[in-house]
Motif scaffolding. Structure first.
Motif, PDB file in Angstrom:
ATOM      1  N   THR A 155      97.307  63.140  32.969  1.00  0.00           N
ATOM      2  CA  THR A 155      97.807  64.521  32.990  1.00  0.00           C
ATOM      3  C   THR A 155      99.193  64.586  33.607  1.00  0.00           C
ATOM      4  N   SER A 156      99.405  63.816  34.674  1.00  0.00           N
ATOM      5  CA  SER A 156     100.712  63.933  35.333  1.00  0.00           C
ATOM      6  C   SER A 156     101.816  63.266  34.524  1.00  0.00           C
ATOM      7  N   PHE A 157     101.500  62.211  33.778  1.00  0.00           N
ATOM      8  CA  PHE A 157     102.528  61.663  32.876  1.00  0.00           C
ATOM      9  C   PHE A 157     102.843  62.682  31.774  1.00  0.00           C
ATOM     10  N   GLU A 158     101.830  63.383  31.308  1.00  0.00           N
ATOM     11  CA  GLU A 158     102.065  64.393  30.267  1.00  0.00           C
ATOM     12  C   GLU A 158     102.952  65.517  30.815  1.00  0.00           C
ATOM     13  N   LEU A 159     102.599  66.002  32.004  1.00  0.00           N
ATOM     14  CA  LEU A 159     103.392  67.069  32.618  1.00  0.00           C
ATOM     15  C   LEU A 159     104.814  66.597  32.890  1.00  0.00           C
ATOM     16  N   ALA A 160     104.926  65.377  33.431  1.00  0.00           N
ATOM     17  CA  ALA A 160     106.242  64.832  33.771  1.00  0.00           C
ATOM     18  C   ALA A 160     107.103  64.747  32.512  1.00  0.00           C
ATOM     19  N   GLY A 161     106.530  64.209  31.438  1.00  0.00           N
ATOM     20  CA  GLY A 161     107.277  64.088  30.186  1.00  0.00           C
ATOM     21  C   GLY A 161     107.706  65.457  29.670  1.00  0.00           C
ATOM     22  N   LYS A 162     106.796  66.415  29.709  1.00  0.00           N
ATOM     23  CA  LYS A 162     107.109  67.752  29.179  1.00  0.00           C
ATOM     24  C   LYS A 162     108.157  68.462  30.036  1.00  0.00           C
ATOM     25  N   ARG A 163     108.047  68.297  31.347  1.00  0.00           N
ATOM     26  CA  ARG A 163     109.036  68.956  32.217  1.00  0.00           C
ATOM     27  C   ARG A 163     110.432  68.393  32.010  1.00  0.00           C
ATOM     28  N   LEU A 164     110.505  67.177  31.477  1.00  0.00           N
ATOM     29  CA  LEU A 164     111.828  66.583  31.212  1.00  0.00           C
ATOM     30  C   LEU A 164     112.214  66.718  29.733  1.00  0.00           C
ATOM     31  N   GLY A 165     111.392  67.399  28.963  1.00  0.00           N
ATOM     32  CA  GLY A 165     111.756  67.719  27.579  1.00  0.00           C
ATOM     33  C   GLY A 165     111.328  66.712  26.531  1.00  0.00           C
ATOM     34  N   ALA A 166     110.532  65.715  26.898  1.00  0.00           N
ATOM     35  CA  ALA A 166     110.106  64.710  25.901  1.00  0.00           C
ATOM     36  C   ALA A 166     109.013  65.286  24.997  1.00  0.00           C
ATOM     37  N   ASP A 167     108.874  64.699  23.819  1.00  0.00           N
ATOM     38  CA  ASP A 167     107.701  64.982  22.982  1.00  0.00           C
ATOM     39  C   ASP A 167     106.610  64.065  23.483  1.00  0.00           C
ATOM     40  N   VAL A 168     105.488  64.658  23.886  1.00  0.00           N
ATOM     41  CA  VAL A 168     104.420  63.851  24.503  1.00  0.00           C
ATOM     42  C   VAL A 168     103.188  63.832  23.608  1.00  0.00           C
ATOM     43  N   ILE A 169     102.693  62.650  23.371  1.00  0.00           N
ATOM     44  CA  ILE A 169     101.472  62.508  22.566  1.00  0.00           C
ATOM     45  C   ILE A 169     100.424  61.787  23.406  1.00  0.00           C
ATOM     46  N   ASN A 170      99.253  62.400  23.494  1.00  0.00           N
ATOM     47  CA  ASN A 170      98.128  61.738  24.166  1.00  0.00           C
ATOM     48  C   ASN A 170      97.262  61.119  23.097  1.00  0.00           C
ATOM     49  N   MET A 171      97.310  59.802  23.014  1.00  0.00           N
ATOM     50  CA  MET A 171      96.467  59.177  22.000  1.00  0.00           C
ATOM     51  C   MET A 171      95.054  59.046  22.518  1.00  0.00           C
ATOM     52  N   SER A 172      94.131  59.551  21.748  1.00  0.00           N
ATOM     53  CA  SER A 172      92.740  59.464  22.175  1.00  0.00           C
ATOM     54  C   SER A 172      92.160  58.155  21.643  1.00  0.00           C
ATOM     55  N   VAL A 173      92.051  57.182  22.529  1.00  0.00           N
ATOM     56  CA  VAL A 173      91.612  55.854  22.098  1.00  0.00           C
ATOM     57  C   VAL A 173      90.197  55.914  21.522  1.00  0.00           C
ATOM     58  N   SER A 174      89.373  56.793  22.095  1.00  0.00           N
ATOM     59  CA  SER A 174      87.977  56.840  21.631  1.00  0.00           C
ATOM     60  C   SER A 174      87.861  57.331  20.188  1.00  0.00           C
ATOM     61  N   ASN A 175      88.897  58.030  19.691  1.00  0.00           N
ATOM     62  CA  ASN A 175      88.866  58.462  18.286  1.00  0.00           C
ATOM     63  C   ASN A 175      89.851  57.686  17.428  1.00  0.00           C
ATOM     64  N   SER A 176      90.334  56.576  17.934  1.00  0.00           N
ATOM     65  CA  SER A 176      91.401  55.870  17.221  1.00  0.00           C
ATOM     66  C   SER A 176      90.846  54.720  16.395  1.00  0.00           C
ATOM     67  N   SER A 177      91.745  54.045  15.703  1.00  0.00           N
ATOM     68  CA  SER A 177      91.330  52.918  14.865  1.00  0.00           C
ATOM     69  C   SER A 177      90.993  51.668  15.673  1.00  0.00           C
ATOM     70  N   VAL A 178      91.106  51.788  17.008  1.00  0.00           N
ATOM     71  CA  VAL A 178      90.598  50.716  17.869  1.00  0.00           C
ATOM     72  C   VAL A 178      89.105  50.538  17.569  1.00  0.00           C
ATOM     73  N   ASN A 179      88.459  51.660  17.274  1.00  0.00           N
ATOM     74  CA  ASN A 179      87.015  51.617  16.946  1.00  0.00           C
ATOM     75  C   ASN A 179      86.733  50.910  15.622  1.00  0.00           C
ATOM     76  N   LYS A 180      87.782  50.731  14.806  1.00  0.00           N
ATOM     77  CA  LYS A 180      87.595  50.017  13.540  1.00  0.00           C
ATOM     78  C   LYS A 180      87.998  48.560  13.693  1.00  0.00           C
ATOM     79  N   GLY A 181      88.241  48.156  14.923  1.00  0.00           N
ATOM     80  CA  GLY A 181      88.518  46.742  15.172  1.00  0.00           C
ATOM     81  C   GLY A 181      89.991  46.418  15.322  1.00  0.00           C
ATOM     82  N   GLU A 182      90.861  47.442  15.324  1.00  0.00           N
ATOM     83  CA  GLU A 182      92.291  47.155  15.478  1.00  0.00           C
ATOM     84  C   GLU A 182      92.565  46.647  16.898  1.00  0.00           C
TER      85      GLU A 182
END
Ligand code: ASP
Ligand code: CP
Length: 311
Positions: A61-88
């Motif tokens: 959360t604090s990396f997300e807030l920090a990035g947003k407060r400095l104007g970055a585009d922030v993406i939280n990748m949800s590993v549990s719903n990612s293609s890691v589950n398909k073996g990547e």
């Protein structure tokens, strides 16, 4: 890490002037955050991806807030719903994000050394948000900032790090940082939870909590990290609390103005008594969380300077 370093992977090897520079910059972000202002131009057009393979509340959360407060585009990748589950694999996942021109990759992983590996493979600046039992560098920086604000210095302070040191990346990063800055570091815990490397790291080892926190300026408690334990390294939670849980009676051995720290998440009644954790004067646990945002803003600011120069 200096302005010319591309990644933040560990505290080990960082020099006092680098650490001080980070803390001073973070201090300016504390003031900015308290004033309610932001600095959204700084990272405008930059992309930050949070890639967390382990659970997190504060750090992500604090990396997300920090990035947003400095104007970055922030993406939280949800590993549990990612293609890691398909073996990547981790490397293929990172290469995929790299191809999307990610500038800052914040990684938490159960494997020690995973962020170091990624740093060799991607163009993005890699920030270690906690890797196995290795390091959690931004946690140590925010802890140092909290201590420095409360005590005015780090040099010469007695800091007792108590509990499950063996499995704690927080302890490891703090040992490196605090020792480099001239603090006297003690580790306190049962024999089963104190790693042999502590002697090499030059810290004092105590198995008796009362002695370990005697005269301490800072008492830092650690969670029992059961997710990293394979066997029964500790007795029951009740017995553990009796010997190693911080209550007011044990705290009475520390300095009268000793501060109480905990990186979170806490297990109340296991390593720390609720009343101690919530002590309005001596507990700085909430302040640690606040400092976390400022420290992460400073880290993003510094790491993106290099790439800003190349634009
Ligand atoms: N949150 C810290 C870490 O991820 C400490 C803990 O989980 O106990 O290392
Ligand atoms: N202190 C810390 O790293 O907390 P999280 O695990 O909630 O991120």
């Amino acid at each position: 890490m200096t302005a010319s370093h591309r990644h933040l992977l560990q505290i080990e090897g960082m020099h006092p002037p680098q650490i001080e520079m980070m803390l001073d910059l973070a201090e300016s972000y504390v003031l900015l955050n308290r004033s309610g202002k932001t600095q959204r131009d700084l990272l405008r057009g930059r992309t930050l991806i949070n890639l967390f393979f382990e659970d997190s509340t504060r750090t992500r959360t604090s990396f997300e807030l920090a990035g947003k407060r400095l104007g970055a585009d922030v993406i939280n990748m949800s590993v549990s719903n990612s293609s890691v589950n398909k073996g990547e694999t981790l490397l293929d996942t990172a290469a995929t994000l790299n191809a999307m021109m990610c500038d800052l990759l914040v990684v938490r992983h159960a494997q020690s050394g995973a962020p170091n590996l990624l740093a060799q493979k991607v163009d993005a600046a890699v920030i270690n948000a906690g890797d196995g039992t290795h390091e959690h560098p931004t946690q140590a920086l925010l802890d140092a900032l909290t201590i420095r604000r409360r005590k005015g210095r780090l040099q010469g302070l007695i800091v007792a790090i108590c509990g499950d040191v063996l499995h704690s990346r927080v302890a490891r990063s703090n040992i490196h940082l605090l020792s480099a800055m001239g603090a006297i570091v003690r580790v306190v815990g049962p024999k089963t939870l104190i790693p042999a490397e502590c002697a090499r790291l030059g810290v004092e080892v105590f198995h008796d909590m009362t002695k370990g926190i005697a005269g301490a300026d800072v008492v830092m408690m650690l969670r029992l990290q059961r997710e990293r334990m394979s066997g029964g390294l500790v007795p029951s939670a009740r017995e553990y609390f009796r010997f190693y849980g911080l209550d007011f009676e044990k705290l009475g051995n520390a300095k009268k103005d000793a501060i109480i720290m905990h990186p979170g998440p806490m297990n109340r009644g296991v390593e720390i008594d609720s009343a101690v954790a919530d002590d309005p004067v001596r507990s700085v646990i909430k302040e640690q969380v606040e400092m976390g945002v400022a420290v992460r803003m400073a880290v993003l600011d510094i790491l993106s300077r290099e790439s800003r120069r190349n634009v």
